[in-house]
Write a protein that holds these residues in place. Structure first.
Motif, PDB file in Angstrom:
ATOM      1  N   LYS A 139      -5.452   3.622   8.780  1.00  0.00           N
ATOM      2  CA  LYS A 139      -6.476   2.787   8.165  1.00  0.00           C
ATOM      3  C   LYS A 139      -7.664   2.527   9.098  1.00  0.00           C
ATOM      4  O   LYS A 139      -8.779   2.291   8.630  1.00  0.00           O
ATOM      5  CB  LYS A 139      -5.864   1.464   7.697  1.00  0.00           C
ATOM      6  CG  LYS A 139      -5.125   1.574   6.375  1.00  0.00           C
ATOM      7  CD  LYS A 139      -6.091   1.920   5.244  1.00  0.00           C
ATOM      8  CE  LYS A 139      -5.434   1.889   3.896  1.00  0.00           C
ATOM      9  NZ  LYS A 139      -6.379   2.170   2.796  1.00  0.00           N
ATOM     10  N   ASN A 144     -11.180   3.709   3.956  1.00  0.00           N
ATOM     11  CA  ASN A 144     -11.411   3.779   2.508  1.00  0.00           C
ATOM     12  C   ASN A 144     -10.504   4.777   1.790  1.00  0.00           C
ATOM     13  O   ASN A 144     -10.659   5.000   0.589  1.00  0.00           O
ATOM     14  CB  ASN A 144     -12.877   4.129   2.241  1.00  0.00           C
ATOM     15  CG  ASN A 144     -13.822   3.078   2.781  1.00  0.00           C
ATOM     16  OD1 ASN A 144     -13.574   1.881   2.644  1.00  0.00           O
ATOM     17  ND2 ASN A 144     -14.887   3.511   3.427  1.00  0.00           N
ATOM     18  N   LYS A 145      -9.566   5.370   2.517  1.00  0.00           N
ATOM     19  CA  LYS A 145      -8.616   6.292   1.889  1.00  0.00           C
ATOM     20  C   LYS A 145      -7.398   5.520   1.378  1.00  0.00           C
ATOM     21  O   LYS A 145      -6.968   4.531   1.982  1.00  0.00           O
ATOM     22  CB  LYS A 145      -8.163   7.361   2.890  1.00  0.00           C
ATOM     23  CG  LYS A 145      -9.284   8.250   3.414  1.00  0.00           C
ATOM     24  CD  LYS A 145      -9.862   9.142   2.331  1.00  0.00           C
ATOM     25  CE  LYS A 145     -10.880  10.115   2.909  1.00  0.00           C
ATOM     26  NZ  LYS A 145     -11.521  10.944   1.861  1.00  0.00           N
ATOM     27  N   ARG A 146      -6.843   5.994   0.267  1.00  0.00           N
ATOM     28  CA  ARG A 146      -5.709   5.317  -0.358  1.00  0.00           C
ATOM     29  C   ARG A 146      -4.399   5.793   0.269  1.00  0.00           C
ATOM     30  O   ARG A 146      -4.086   6.990   0.267  1.00  0.00           O
ATOM     31  CB  ARG A 146      -5.699   5.569  -1.866  1.00  0.00           C
ATOM     32  CG  ARG A 146      -6.895   4.951  -2.585  1.00  0.00           C
ATOM     33  CD  ARG A 146      -6.812   5.153  -4.093  1.00  0.00           C
ATOM     34  NE  ARG A 146      -5.636   4.523  -4.671  1.00  0.00           N
ATOM     35  CZ  ARG A 146      -5.523   3.228  -4.959  1.00  0.00           C
ATOM     36  NH1 ARG A 146      -6.547   2.411  -4.696  1.00  0.00           N
ATOM     37  NH2 ARG A 146      -4.430   2.740  -5.484  1.00  0.00           N
ATOM     38  N   VAL A 148      -0.213   5.341   0.362  1.00  0.00           N
ATOM     39  CA  VAL A 148       0.917   4.923  -0.471  1.00  0.00           C
ATOM     40  C   VAL A 148       2.222   5.109   0.301  1.00  0.00           C
ATOM     41  O   VAL A 148       2.404   6.123   0.988  1.00  0.00           O
ATOM     42  CB  VAL A 148       0.961   5.745  -1.781  1.00  0.00           C
ATOM     43  CG1 VAL A 148       2.238   5.465  -2.565  1.00  0.00           C
ATOM     44  CG2 VAL A 148      -0.264   5.432  -2.639  1.00  0.00           C
ATOM     45  N   LYS A 169       1.071  -5.060   2.734  1.00  0.00           N
ATOM     46  CA  LYS A 169       0.469  -5.223   1.398  1.00  0.00           C
ATOM     47  C   LYS A 169      -0.497  -6.417   1.391  1.00  0.00           C
ATOM     48  O   LYS A 169      -1.598  -6.333   0.841  1.00  0.00           O
ATOM     49  CB  LYS A 169       1.567  -5.421   0.338  1.00  0.00           C
ATOM     50  CG  LYS A 169       2.367  -4.181  -0.021  1.00  0.00           C
ATOM     51  CD  LYS A 169       1.560  -3.142  -0.797  1.00  0.00           C
ATOM     52  CE  LYS A 169       1.146  -3.569  -2.181  1.00  0.00           C
ATOM     53  NZ  LYS A 169       2.238  -3.718  -3.147  1.00  0.00           N
ATOM     54  N   GLY A 172      -3.769  -5.722   2.781  1.00  0.00           N
ATOM     55  CA  GLY A 172      -4.534  -4.710   2.073  1.00  0.00           C
ATOM     56  C   GLY A 172      -4.508  -3.344   2.725  1.00  0.00           C
ATOM     57  O   GLY A 172      -5.402  -2.519   2.498  1.00  0.00           O
ATOM     58  N   GLU A 175      -1.969   0.637  -0.419  1.00  0.00           N
ATOM     59  CA  GLU A 175      -2.453   0.495  -1.791  1.00  0.00           C
ATOM     60  C   GLU A 175      -1.309   0.298  -2.783  1.00  0.00           C
ATOM     61  O   GLU A 175      -1.400  -0.516  -3.699  1.00  0.00           O
ATOM     62  CB  GLU A 175      -3.281   1.718  -2.182  1.00  0.00           C
ATOM     63  CG  GLU A 175      -4.762   1.595  -1.851  1.00  0.00           C
ATOM     64  CD  GLU A 175      -5.033   1.504  -0.361  1.00  0.00           C
ATOM     65  OE1 GLU A 175      -5.966   0.758   0.028  1.00  0.00           O
ATOM     66  OE2 GLU A 175      -4.350   2.182   0.428  1.00  0.00           O
ATOM     67  N   ASN A 176      -0.231   1.065  -2.604  1.00  0.00           N
ATOM     68  CA  ASN A 176       0.898   0.973  -3.535  1.00  0.00           C
ATOM     69  C   ASN A 176       2.198   1.288  -2.830  1.00  0.00           C
ATOM     70  O   ASN A 176       2.215   1.922  -1.771  1.00  0.00           O
ATOM     71  CB  ASN A 176       0.735   1.952  -4.710  1.00  0.00           C
ATOM     72  CG  ASN A 176      -0.389   1.592  -5.641  1.00  0.00           C
ATOM     73  OD1 ASN A 176      -1.383   2.286  -5.693  1.00  0.00           O
ATOM     74  ND2 ASN A 176      -0.255   0.500  -6.380  1.00  0.00           N
ATOM     75  N   CYS A 204      -0.965   6.743  -8.505  1.00  0.00           N
ATOM     76  CA  CYS A 204      -1.525   5.907  -7.441  1.00  0.00           C
ATOM     77  C   CYS A 204      -2.805   6.493  -6.844  1.00  0.00           C
ATOM     78  O   CYS A 204      -3.509   5.800  -6.104  1.00  0.00           O
ATOM     79  CB  CYS A 204      -0.493   5.715  -6.327  1.00  0.00           C
ATOM     80  SG  CYS A 204       1.043   4.937  -6.854  1.00  0.00           S
ATOM     81  N   ALA A 206      -3.164   8.669  -4.467  1.00  0.00           N
ATOM     82  CA  ALA A 206      -3.054   8.612  -3.010  1.00  0.00           C
ATOM     83  C   ALA A 206      -3.857   9.703  -2.337  1.00  0.00           C
ATOM     84  O   ALA A 206      -3.911  10.843  -2.813  1.00  0.00           O
ATOM     85  CB  ALA A 206      -1.590   8.722  -2.603  1.00  0.00           C
TER      86      ALA A 206
END
Length: 359
Positions: A139, A144-146, A148, A169, A172, A175-176, A204, A206
């Motif tokens: 991160k 800004n990448k998802r 999972v 989680k 933040g 994401e999932n 999701c 991802a």
């Protein structure tokens, strides 16, 4: 056989929608117990509860807590809407979930019509403790990448037991979450690893996936007798479906057990004897030369170089990344300072994937 005891709830240490951390009076002795709300409903102070006390009585490190089986003062509960797939199947505490695959699911056709992971990068690790450093580094480089997380059923089955995931989680940084097999409690429930991967990509959305078991691991000191052996099957699943797999090697120079010193025999077994498909093996060459040379010898002696792609990359900012998000890590009772190579190995994989995504 299981050991059961009757106790009275004296205090609620903490709770959320899925789990309660309780203190329970067992014949005058105050002890800690976890209550999974999906299984036994919400408990309140004064409730009489029946607990599984087996792990504590065996003095187990993994799973060494009491777990509430039923609440005598709240014995009945009702179905939630939807869902027909059972987890913890054919046990007295089997629960139903809304599985993404089932015909009543809004995602049924998405799963049914899936074609390819399209080179989705998937990091595969063994210990649950490698997740925070991976997430922190990924991160930082790709905010800004998802990202999972898929939790296997190789250790803790309720995702709610993981404080790491709850923290990540809330910050933040994930994401999932997805749980499959008999693991439960993720944002999405799946039947197996293949549909979990489809869910990560198609539902999701991802950009990257990290897969590892929940807290705890079963090991026996034998070559094949450890619950993390499913990493081999996961590598094959990712590659079979058109993804790009990266194994997070279990590395330690602080573990007193020789079989886990350097690159763990668990990782070697996965790469040499279990995985049928080629995977990316990322080795952090930011360690001192003696440690790097030991790992090179281990890879060579086990013929890993000819079967898999070895990627040497340098990454030394793990501690900074963890501090950046105020994350604390511990594995096998050891902190970052006491076993830095274990956590650095995870961050290094994250850096390789993140930099590739940014190209």
């Amino acid at each position: 056989m299981i050991s059961k005891r009757l106790g009275i709830v004296k205090n609620i240490k903490s709770e959320n929608d899925l789990i309660q951390d309780l203190f329970v009076d067992i014949h005058g002795d105050i002890q800690r117990a976890y209550n999974y709300i999906q299984i036994s409903g919400k408990a309140k102070v004064g409730d009489r509860v029946i607990m599984n006390t087996t792990a504590v009585e065996l003095s187990l490190g993994t799973g060494g807590f009491h777990y509430i089986i039923t609440n005598l003062d709240n014995p009945e509960s009702s179905f939630t809407e939807g869902g027909h797939i059972m987890k913890l199947r054919y046990t007295p505490i089997q629960i139903k979930v809304d599985s993404v695959e089932e015909q009543g699911s809004p995602y049924h056709d998405t799963i049914k019509n899936f074609t390819d992971l399209d080179k989705l990068p998937v990091a595969i690790g063994e210990l649950h403790s490698i997740i925070p450093p991976f997430v922190a580094t990924f991160k930082k480089i790709c905010p800004n990448k998802r990202l999972v997380y898929i939790m296997t059923d190789g250790a803790a089955l309720p995702l709610a037991f993981s404080k790491n995931i709850d923290i990540l989680k809330k910050k933040g940084l994930l994401e999932n979450t997805i749980t499959y097999g008999n693991a439960f409690g993720g944002d999405y429930e799946c039947v197996n690893i293949y549909t979990a991967l489809i869910t990560a990509k198609e539902i999701c959305k991802a950009d990257c996936v990290i897969i590892a078991m929940g807290p705890g691991i079963a090991g026996t000191g034998t070559k094949y007798g450890f619950s993390g052996i499913d990493q081999g099957m996961i590598i094959d699943a990712v590659e079979n479906m058109g993804g790009e797999s990266f194994i997070i090697p279990r590395i330690s120079f602080s573990d007193s057990r020789d079989r886990h010193n350097g690159i763990s025999h668990h990782t070697m077994t996965i790469l040499k004897d279990i995985a049928n498909k080629q995977t990316n093996v990322v080795i952090n060459n930011g360690y001192d030369r003696q440690k790097i040379e030991k790992m090179i010898v281990q890879l060579s002696q086990n013929d890993i170089n000819s079967k898999h792609k070895i990627i040497y990359a340098k990454y030394n900012d793990t501690k900074k990344d963890l501090d950046n998000y105020d994350l604390k890590v511990r594995s096998m009772g050891r902190t970052y300072d006491e076993d830095s190579e274990l956590f650095d190995a995870s961050s290094c994989v994250a850096s390789v994937i993140a930099k590739k995504l940014n190209e």
